[in-house]
Design a protein around this motif. Structure first.
Motif, mmCIF file in Angstrom:
data_model
loop_
_atom_site.group_PDB
_atom_site.id
_atom_site.type_symbol
_atom_site.label_atom_id
_atom_site.label_comp_id
_atom_site.label_asym_id
_atom_site.label_seq_id
_atom_site.Cartn_x
_atom_site.Cartn_y
_atom_site.Cartn_z
ATOM 1 N N THR A 74 3.759 -8.987 -8.657
ATOM 2 C CA THR A 74 3.371 -7.870 -9.527
ATOM 3 C C THR A 74 3.565 -6.490 -8.901
ATOM 4 O O THR A 74 3.431 -5.482 -9.595
ATOM 5 C CB THR A 74 1.903 -8.007 -9.955
ATOM 6 O OG1 THR A 74 1.073 -8.062 -8.790
ATOM 7 C CG2 THR A 74 1.682 -9.274 -10.777
ATOM 8 N N PHE A 75 3.876 -6.436 -7.616
ATOM 9 C CA PHE A 75 4.084 -5.144 -6.958
ATOM 10 C C PHE A 75 5.321 -5.199 -6.064
ATOM 11 O O PHE A 75 5.631 -6.236 -5.477
ATOM 12 C CB PHE A 75 2.870 -4.739 -6.111
ATOM 13 C CG PHE A 75 1.600 -4.612 -6.891
ATOM 14 C CD1 PHE A 75 1.373 -3.506 -7.703
ATOM 15 C CD2 PHE A 75 0.630 -5.599 -6.824
ATOM 16 C CE1 PHE A 75 0.203 -3.388 -8.439
ATOM 17 C CE2 PHE A 75 -0.538 -5.500 -7.548
ATOM 18 C CZ PHE A 75 -0.756 -4.392 -8.368
ATOM 19 N N PHE A 91 5.019 0.238 -6.158
ATOM 20 C CA PHE A 91 5.409 0.184 -7.566
ATOM 21 C C PHE A 91 4.743 -0.995 -8.266
ATOM 22 O O PHE A 91 4.705 -2.104 -7.735
ATOM 23 C CB PHE A 91 6.933 0.008 -7.705
ATOM 24 C CG PHE A 91 7.741 1.112 -7.125
ATOM 25 C CD1 PHE A 91 8.206 2.155 -7.916
ATOM 26 C CD2 PHE A 91 8.050 1.130 -5.764
ATOM 27 C CE1 PHE A 91 8.953 3.181 -7.372
ATOM 28 C CE2 PHE A 91 8.809 2.150 -5.221
ATOM 29 C CZ PHE A 91 9.254 3.180 -6.028
ATOM 30 N N GLU A 92 4.237 -0.748 -9.467
ATOM 31 C CA GLU A 92 3.858 -1.856 -10.323
ATOM 32 C C GLU A 92 5.137 -2.462 -10.881
ATOM 33 O O GLU A 92 6.061 -1.739 -11.258
ATOM 34 C CB GLU A 92 2.973 -1.367 -11.463
ATOM 35 C CG GLU A 92 2.433 -2.473 -12.341
ATOM 36 C CD GLU A 92 1.486 -1.966 -13.404
ATOM 37 O OE1 GLU A 92 0.748 -2.775 -13.978
ATOM 38 O OE2 GLU A 92 1.481 -0.738 -13.666
ATOM 39 N N PHE A 93 5.203 -3.796 -10.918
ATOM 40 C CA PHE A 93 6.443 -4.458 -11.300
ATOM 41 C C PHE A 93 6.185 -5.446 -12.434
ATOM 42 O O PHE A 93 5.337 -6.335 -12.313
ATOM 43 C CB PHE A 93 7.046 -5.186 -10.098
ATOM 44 C CG PHE A 93 8.310 -5.948 -10.387
ATOM 45 C CD1 PHE A 93 9.420 -5.297 -10.907
ATOM 46 C CD2 PHE A 93 8.395 -7.309 -10.140
ATOM 47 C CE1 PHE A 93 10.590 -5.992 -11.184
ATOM 48 C CE2 PHE A 93 9.563 -8.014 -10.407
ATOM 49 C CZ PHE A 93 10.654 -7.349 -10.927
ATOM 50 N N ASN A 94 6.901 -5.269 -13.531
ATOM 51 C CA ASN A 94 6.848 -6.213 -14.644
ATOM 52 C C ASN A 94 8.004 -7.190 -14.473
ATOM 53 O O ASN A 94 9.162 -6.835 -14.688
ATOM 54 C CB ASN A 94 6.943 -5.477 -15.978
ATOM 55 C CG ASN A 94 6.778 -6.407 -17.168
ATOM 56 O OD1 ASN A 94 7.373 -7.478 -17.226
ATOM 57 N ND2 ASN A 94 5.980 -5.987 -18.136
ATOM 58 N N ALA A 95 7.691 -8.415 -14.083
ATOM 59 C CA ALA A 95 8.743 -9.385 -13.766
ATOM 60 C C ALA A 95 9.557 -9.772 -14.986
ATOM 61 O O ALA A 95 10.735 -10.134 -14.858
ATOM 62 C CB ALA A 95 8.123 -10.631 -13.133
ATOM 63 N N ASN A 96 8.977 -9.717 -16.157
ATOM 64 C CA ASN A 96 9.709 -10.092 -17.375
ATOM 65 C C ASN A 96 10.730 -9.043 -17.779
ATOM 66 O O ASN A 96 11.885 -9.361 -18.067
ATOM 67 C CB ASN A 96 8.729 -10.345 -18.529
ATOM 68 C CG ASN A 96 7.922 -11.603 -18.331
ATOM 69 O OD1 ASN A 96 8.441 -12.622 -17.883
ATOM 70 N ND2 ASN A 96 6.638 -11.550 -18.645
ATOM 71 N N PHE A 136 -0.071 -0.071 6.636
ATOM 72 C CA PHE A 136 -0.755 0.520 5.486
ATOM 73 C C PHE A 136 -1.622 -0.537 4.815
ATOM 74 O O PHE A 136 -1.188 -1.676 4.619
ATOM 75 C CB PHE A 136 0.254 1.054 4.471
ATOM 76 C CG PHE A 136 1.215 2.052 5.026
ATOM 77 C CD1 PHE A 136 0.972 3.416 4.942
ATOM 78 C CD2 PHE A 136 2.383 1.634 5.663
ATOM 79 C CE1 PHE A 136 1.864 4.342 5.469
ATOM 80 C CE2 PHE A 136 3.280 2.550 6.200
ATOM 81 C CZ PHE A 136 3.017 3.903 6.103
ATOM 82 N N GLY A 137 -2.821 -0.162 4.432
ATOM 83 C CA GLY A 137 -3.665 -1.070 3.682
ATOM 84 C C GLY A 137 -3.273 -1.080 2.214
ATOM 85 O O GLY A 137 -2.718 -0.122 1.689
ATOM 86 N N LYS A 138 -3.550 -2.216 1.549
ATOM 87 C CA LYS A 138 -3.287 -2.351 0.117
ATOM 88 C C LYS A 138 -4.616 -2.335 -0.644
ATOM 89 O O LYS A 138 -5.529 -3.106 -0.337
ATOM 90 C CB LYS A 138 -2.545 -3.659 -0.174
ATOM 91 C CG LYS A 138 -1.133 -3.685 0.347
ATOM 92 C CD LYS A 138 -0.526 -5.080 0.285
ATOM 93 C CE LYS A 138 -0.305 -5.559 -1.116
ATOM 94 N NZ LYS A 138 0.463 -6.830 -1.127
ATOM 95 N N LYS A 139 -4.710 -1.472 -1.642
ATOM 96 C CA LYS A 139 -5.885 -1.457 -2.498
ATOM 97 C C LYS A 139 -5.716 -2.499 -3.611
ATOM 98 O O LYS A 139 -4.626 -3.024 -3.827
ATOM 99 C CB LYS A 139 -6.080 -0.067 -3.086
ATOM 100 C CG LYS A 139 -6.333 1.010 -2.036
ATOM 101 C CD LYS A 139 -6.521 2.377 -2.675
ATOM 102 C CE LYS A 139 -6.738 3.461 -1.629
ATOM 103 N NZ LYS A 139 -6.917 4.807 -2.230
ATOM 104 N N ASN A 140 -6.808 -2.773 -4.325
ATOM 105 C CA ASN A 140 -6.770 -3.796 -5.378
ATOM 106 C C ASN A 140 -5.786 -3.466 -6.494
ATOM 107 O O ASN A 140 -5.265 -4.364 -7.158
ATOM 108 C CB ASN A 140 -8.169 -3.995 -5.966
ATOM 109 C CG ASN A 140 -9.124 -4.651 -4.985
ATOM 110 O OD1 ASN A 140 -8.685 -5.361 -4.072
ATOM 111 N ND2 ASN A 140 -10.410 -4.406 -5.148
ATOM 112 N N ASP A 141 -5.547 -2.178 -6.715
ATOM 113 C CA ASP A 141 -4.620 -1.777 -7.774
ATOM 114 C C ASP A 141 -3.177 -1.707 -7.304
ATOM 115 O O ASP A 141 -2.292 -1.268 -8.045
ATOM 116 C CB ASP A 141 -5.040 -0.436 -8.383
ATOM 117 C CG ASP A 141 -5.034 0.701 -7.357
ATOM 118 O OD1 ASP A 141 -4.699 0.457 -6.171
ATOM 119 O OD2 ASP A 141 -5.371 1.841 -7.736
ATOM 120 N N GLY A 142 -2.921 -2.145 -6.075
ATOM 121 C CA GLY A 142 -1.561 -2.164 -5.546
ATOM 122 C C GLY A 142 -1.147 -0.911 -4.813
ATOM 123 O O GLY A 142 -0.087 -0.893 -4.184
ATOM 124 N N THR A 143 -1.939 0.141 -4.888
ATOM 125 C CA THR A 143 -1.592 1.376 -4.195
ATOM 126 C C THR A 143 -1.798 1.220 -2.691
ATOM 127 O O THR A 143 -2.513 0.324 -2.224
ATOM 128 C CB THR A 143 -2.430 2.557 -4.699
ATOM 129 O OG1 THR A 143 -3.821 2.256 -4.525
ATOM 130 C CG2 THR A 143 -2.145 2.828 -6.172
#
Length: 370
Positions: A74-75, A91-96, A136-143
């Motif tokens: 997803t990211f 980046f947020e990623f839409n696999a479809n 870098f740390g990853k937050k729950n929202d992917g940032t």
């Protein structure tokens, strides 16, 4: 008549589902400063036929030369290789659909990042010109958080043109994720760091280093399928070194070369990947060579050369093998193509399919699920 229609409808659904199961995402990072590229490209790739179709393109990004896909698909995290202005993007990623949406970016904390990896907790970057590693740390929202650790390498080696200072060229997780290995082309060392995924600051802690041949320039490495061996590719001398591996400790057991016998031209070793079954190891070579070298992997971890195949382009910096092991795709930095080869799973040999993707400066190829 109704039965016939129902039968045809079921067959149609089955065929569609089967076709979808054959398709995976091919995600490509590029250089944007040498020709017309917008950054990251997403293709639909058929693992049975080798056919492809463009799905989506990122909005303009500067030199996303290396990228990594999150485990949950997803990211996407990518480096922006841009000298002292280099950064790392999430980046947020839409696999479809293949759509990428920028979430945030952070300074890479080192010039010209050239490799990036991630797990559920962190994103780790190798900064080539900076000679350092950033975590870098990853937050729950992917940032991404700001860099929570930066490790500076030191030293140089005998090639005064390429090894005047440290140049971290790769970071790579051990199979059990307890260690991160890093190649430094500038000082001819492989570093082994203990990895504490949940660490607030000390995520990486140096366990040890091992030196390779002076002037060889370690660039990429990979693990054998059973995790007992590590293979290190040297950019500057064409060497390929085999190490035994256990609990973060490397011991050299063999060394060979990716160069053809009596080869006299220029060369520049680049990338290194196993076939999914672990039986064959492939390495790319640039310069005037522009080849893929093929090795059979022996039971003792050593390698048996099966020769070289033309990559059918210029500058095969990166290549990828699809998860089924049917195809090997080579990205050519300078001739702007991705050439698709069929793999013979018995012999390891490569055959040109005649299919290729025309694309500006493709330098990172990553496969992902749909």
């Amino acid at each position: 008549m109704k039965k016939s229609f129902a039968f045809l409808f079921i067959i149609s659904i089955f065929t569609t589902v089967q076709a979808q199961e054959n398709n995976i995402n091919l995600i490509v990072g590029t250089y944007t400063n040498s020709c017309d590229s917008k950054g990251i490209y997403v293709y639909n790739f058929d693992i049975n036929s080798g056919d492809f179709k463009l799905k989506n393109i990122s909005e303009s990004i500067v030199n996303p030369s290396y990228l990594t896909l999150s485990n949950d698909n997803t990211f996407i995290y990518a480096v922006y290789e841009n000298g002292d202005q280099s950064s790392v993007g999430s980046f947020e990623f839409n696999a479809n659909s293949g759509k990428l949406s920028l979430l945030n970016k952070q300074s890479s904390q080192g010039a010209n990042p050239c490799y990036i990896i991630n797990d559920d907790k962190n994103v780790i970057v190798a900064n080539y010109s900076g000679g350092n590693i950033s975590v870098f740390g990853k937050k729950n929202d992917g940032t991404l958080t700001e860099a929570k650790q930066v490790i500076q390498h030191f030293g140089k080696s005998i090639n005064t043109q390429r090894q005047e200072s440290p140049h971290v060229h790769m970071v790579y997780f051990s199979p059990d994720k307890k260690f991160v290995l890093a190649n430094d082309l500038g000082n001819d060392k492989v570093y082994v760091y203990s990895y504490n995924a949940s660490g607030e600051k000390d995520v990486l802690k140096l366990k040890g280093t091992i030196s390779v041949t002076a002037g060889s320039g370690p660039r990429h490495l990979t693990f054998s399928k059973n995790g007992k061996f590590v293979y290190v590719l040297q950019e500057l001398n064409g060497g390929l070194t085999v190490f035994s591996y256990a609990k973060g400790v490397l011991k050299k057991i063999d060394e060979t070369t990716i160069l053809a016998k009596d080869y006299k031209g220029t060369f520049s070793s680049a990338d290194l990947h196993f076939s999914p079954d672990g039986k064959f190891l492939y390495a790319s070579n640039r310069g005037e060579a522009n080849t893929i070298s093929i090795f059979k992997v022996l039971k003792n971890g050593k390698l048996e050369s099966k020769g070289q195949t033309s990559s059918l382009g210029k500058g095969p910096r990166n290549f990828a093998i699809d998860p089924t092991g049917n195809f090997l795709l080579v990205g050519h930095h300078y001739s702007n193509t991705i050439v698709i080869f069929k793999i013979d799973k018995t012999t390891g040999s490569l055959t040109d399919t005649g299919k290729k993707i025309e694309l500006c400066a493709p330098v990172c190829l990553v496969f992902g699920k749909i």
